[in-house]
Design a protein around this motif. Sequence first.
Motif, mmCIF file in Angstrom:
data_model
loop_
_atom_site.group_PDB
_atom_site.id
_atom_site.type_symbol
_atom_site.label_atom_id
_atom_site.label_comp_id
_atom_site.label_asym_id
_atom_site.label_seq_id
_atom_site.Cartn_x
_atom_site.Cartn_y
_atom_site.Cartn_z
ATOM 1 N N LEU A 155 17.030 10.784 10.953
ATOM 2 C CA LEU A 155 16.968 12.232 11.133
ATOM 3 C C LEU A 155 17.761 12.976 10.068
ATOM 4 O O LEU A 155 17.320 14.010 9.562
ATOM 5 N N SER A 156 18.929 12.451 9.721
ATOM 6 C CA SER A 156 19.822 13.176 8.813
ATOM 7 C C SER A 156 19.544 12.896 7.339
ATOM 8 O O SER A 156 19.971 13.659 6.472
ATOM 9 N N LYS A 157 18.827 11.806 7.047
ATOM 10 C CA LYS A 157 18.558 11.430 5.656
ATOM 11 C C LYS A 157 17.067 11.190 5.453
ATOM 12 O O LYS A 157 16.655 10.208 4.842
ATOM 13 N N LYS A 158 16.256 12.090 5.985
ATOM 14 C CA LYS A 158 14.806 11.900 6.014
ATOM 15 C C LYS A 158 14.222 11.623 4.627
ATOM 16 O O LYS A 158 13.313 10.798 4.484
ATOM 17 N N ALA A 159 14.732 12.287 3.594
ATOM 18 C CA ALA A 159 14.176 12.114 2.249
ATOM 19 C C ALA A 159 14.281 10.665 1.775
ATOM 20 O O ALA A 159 13.407 10.176 1.046
ATOM 21 N N GLU A 160 15.336 9.972 2.184
ATOM 22 C CA GLU A 160 15.518 8.585 1.757
ATOM 23 C C GLU A 160 14.471 7.652 2.362
ATOM 24 O O GLU A 160 14.241 6.553 1.852
ATOM 25 N N PHE A 161 13.842 8.075 3.455
ATOM 26 C CA PHE A 161 12.877 7.228 4.150
ATOM 27 C C PHE A 161 11.432 7.499 3.724
ATOM 28 O O PHE A 161 10.516 6.840 4.219
ATOM 29 N N GLN A 162 11.234 8.471 2.826
ATOM 30 C CA GLN A 162 9.885 8.707 2.324
ATOM 31 C C GLN A 162 9.394 7.462 1.584
ATOM 32 O O GLN A 162 10.138 6.837 0.837
ATOM 33 N N GLY A 163 8.138 7.111 1.791
ATOM 34 C CA GLY A 163 7.612 5.883 1.207
ATOM 35 C C GLY A 163 7.832 4.674 2.093
ATOM 36 O O GLY A 163 7.543 3.541 1.694
ATOM 37 N N SER A 164 8.344 4.918 3.298
ATOM 38 C CA SER A 164 8.537 3.840 4.272
ATOM 39 C C SER A 164 7.754 4.168 5.538
ATOM 40 O O SER A 164 7.389 5.314 5.779
ATOM 41 N N ALA A 165 7.508 3.146 6.337
ATOM 42 C CA ALA A 165 6.812 3.325 7.611
ATOM 43 C C ALA A 165 7.623 2.676 8.717
ATOM 44 O O ALA A 165 8.294 1.661 8.501
ATOM 45 N N VAL A 166 7.562 3.261 9.895
ATOM 46 C CA VAL A 166 8.262 2.699 11.048
ATOM 47 C C VAL A 166 7.524 1.456 11.534
ATOM 48 O O VAL A 166 6.305 1.471 11.715
ATOM 49 N N LYS A 167 8.270 0.370 11.733
ATOM 50 C CA LYS A 167 7.713 -0.840 12.341
ATOM 51 C C LYS A 167 7.949 -0.815 13.850
ATOM 52 O O LYS A 167 7.039 -1.040 14.637
ATOM 53 N N GLU A 168 9.200 -0.546 14.254
ATOM 54 C CA GLU A 168 9.505 -0.482 15.679
ATOM 55 C C GLU A 168 10.778 0.315 15.911
ATOM 56 O O GLU A 168 11.573 0.543 14.996
ATOM 57 N N ILE A 169 10.943 0.740 17.144
ATOM 58 C CA ILE A 169 12.167 1.386 17.608
ATOM 59 C C ILE A 169 12.766 0.468 18.661
ATOM 60 O O ILE A 169 12.031 -0.173 19.421
ATOM 61 N N LYS A 170 14.098 0.364 18.694
ATOM 62 C CA LYS A 170 14.716 -0.529 19.675
ATOM 63 C C LYS A 170 16.047 0.038 20.154
ATOM 64 O O LYS A 170 16.729 0.773 19.433
ATOM 65 N N PHE A 171 16.407 -0.320 21.384
ATOM 66 C CA PHE A 171 17.664 0.121 21.971
ATOM 67 C C PHE A 171 18.002 -0.788 23.144
ATOM 68 O O PHE A 171 17.130 -1.448 23.723
ATOM 69 N N LEU A 190 0.816 -1.210 0.000
ATOM 70 C CA LEU A 190 0.000 0.000 0.000
ATOM 71 C C LEU A 190 0.853 1.264 0.000
ATOM 72 O O LEU A 190 0.453 2.294 -0.554
ATOM 73 N N LEU A 191 2.027 1.196 0.607
ATOM 74 C CA LEU A 191 2.902 2.369 0.659
ATOM 75 C C LEU A 191 3.411 2.772 -0.722
ATOM 76 O O LEU A 191 3.867 3.903 -0.919
ATOM 77 N N LYS A 192 3.325 1.865 -1.680
ATOM 78 C CA LYS A 192 3.755 2.172 -3.045
ATOM 79 C C LYS A 192 2.709 2.973 -3.813
ATOM 80 O O LYS A 192 3.003 3.539 -4.868
ATOM 81 N N GLU A 193 1.486 3.026 -3.290
ATOM 82 C CA GLU A 193 0.406 3.732 -3.977
ATOM 83 C C GLU A 193 0.638 5.245 -3.938
ATOM 84 O O GLU A 193 1.079 5.797 -2.931
ATOM 85 N N GLU A 194 0.331 5.901 -5.027
ATOM 86 C CA GLU A 194 0.476 7.356 -5.082
ATOM 87 C C GLU A 194 -0.557 8.012 -4.162
ATOM 88 O O GLU A 194 -1.719 7.611 -4.120
ATOM 89 N N GLY A 195 -0.113 9.010 -3.421
ATOM 90 C CA GLY A 195 -1.013 9.716 -2.514
ATOM 91 C C GLY A 195 -1.321 8.951 -1.249
ATOM 92 O O GLY A 195 -2.355 9.178 -0.613
ATOM 93 N N ALA A 196 -0.416 8.044 -0.843
ATOM 94 C CA ALA A 196 -0.636 7.253 0.368
ATOM 95 C C ALA A 196 -0.370 8.096 1.614
ATOM 96 O O ALA A 196 0.601 8.846 1.682
ATOM 97 N N LEU A 197 -1.248 7.972 2.592
ATOM 98 C CA LEU A 197 -1.125 8.695 3.859
ATOM 99 C C LEU A 197 -1.281 7.698 5.000
ATOM 100 O O LEU A 197 -2.272 6.969 5.064
ATOM 101 N N ILE A 198 -0.299 7.652 5.894
ATOM 102 C CA ILE A 198 -0.358 6.746 7.041
ATOM 103 C C ILE A 198 -1.153 7.398 8.162
ATOM 104 O O ILE A 198 -0.934 8.560 8.512
ATOM 105 N N HIS A 199 -2.081 6.629 8.731
ATOM 106 C CA HIS A 199 -2.872 7.105 9.862
ATOM 107 C C HIS A 199 -2.700 6.133 11.026
ATOM 108 O O HIS A 199 -2.923 4.937 10.891
ATOM 109 N N ALA A 200 -2.261 6.676 12.173
ATOM 110 C CA ALA A 200 -2.154 5.855 13.385
ATOM 111 C C ALA A 200 -2.883 6.595 14.502
ATOM 112 O O ALA A 200 -4.078 6.433 14.688
#
Length: 267
Positions: A141-157, A15-25
């Motif tokens: 944070l530093s390469k935000k444009a490269e992450f467009q079209g992607s969604a966060v699954k999880e954060i870990k540390f 679905l993220l490949k669709e044009e005009g996709a908007l993530i809602h959480a």
Amino acid sequence: MEWHWPKDLEELARLLKEEGALIHAGGTAIREERIKSAVHVIDMSCLPLNYVKRQDGVWHIGATAVLNDIIDAFEGAHGDHLLVKALKNTATTPLRNRITVGGSVFLSPLWSNLMGPLLALEAEVEVVGKLNGTYKYEDLLSKKAEFQGSAVKEIKFSDKNIMYFFDRFARTATDYSAFTVTIVLAVETDVVKDAKIVVTGCKKIYERLSQAETKVIGKKLKELTPEDILEGANVEFADKPAGSGAYLAEVSKVFLCRGLEALGCAR
């Protein structure tokens, strides 16, 4: 406008490949103009990403967990934690019950107070979509444009044994943060083995005070002298409603000194 409720990550990636996709959480960061331009709205609520768990010494926080979920989990496990301190100063309780981790991490607004702590904890982000895999949060944070079209699954540390200081500067208790200061120290037998010092809200969005970190490492807590450690550390700010850039720079130094003094006295 068409709404979608993906049930698994494969469907989400498609679905993220669709044009005009908007993530809602949580929906708290979606502006009216963005809604008007959306063709496909991807609702994350049916994905199995609402979790905060510790496994093999690593914390995993799913994208649809809300900020109060983090507070509850970390208070239960630690009683006191850097993220608890930061998030209790974020928004109001009703909003923290809506604001999701995924949106807060991907957009990283200063008001969420997450940026400094996650940088200091050396967090990693797992994403799906155009990019698939695990990346340093700092890279997002530093390469935000490269992450467009992607969604966060999880954060870990890592669930490290740390000493920390966190504070923010704002005009009132409910105002957005003008800046935040985060200091994280890994200490063994009273000696600092690792240090992370992060200021957010500055002209560069955030700054790691690498030279100051180097000066801290190897010192005993009682030897922390803020004036020497912070010598030459200049963080620049733009003018904001909370004050001029010059004023905020001076106040940030006060906060940094206060943090190092507090950690030095905590031995």
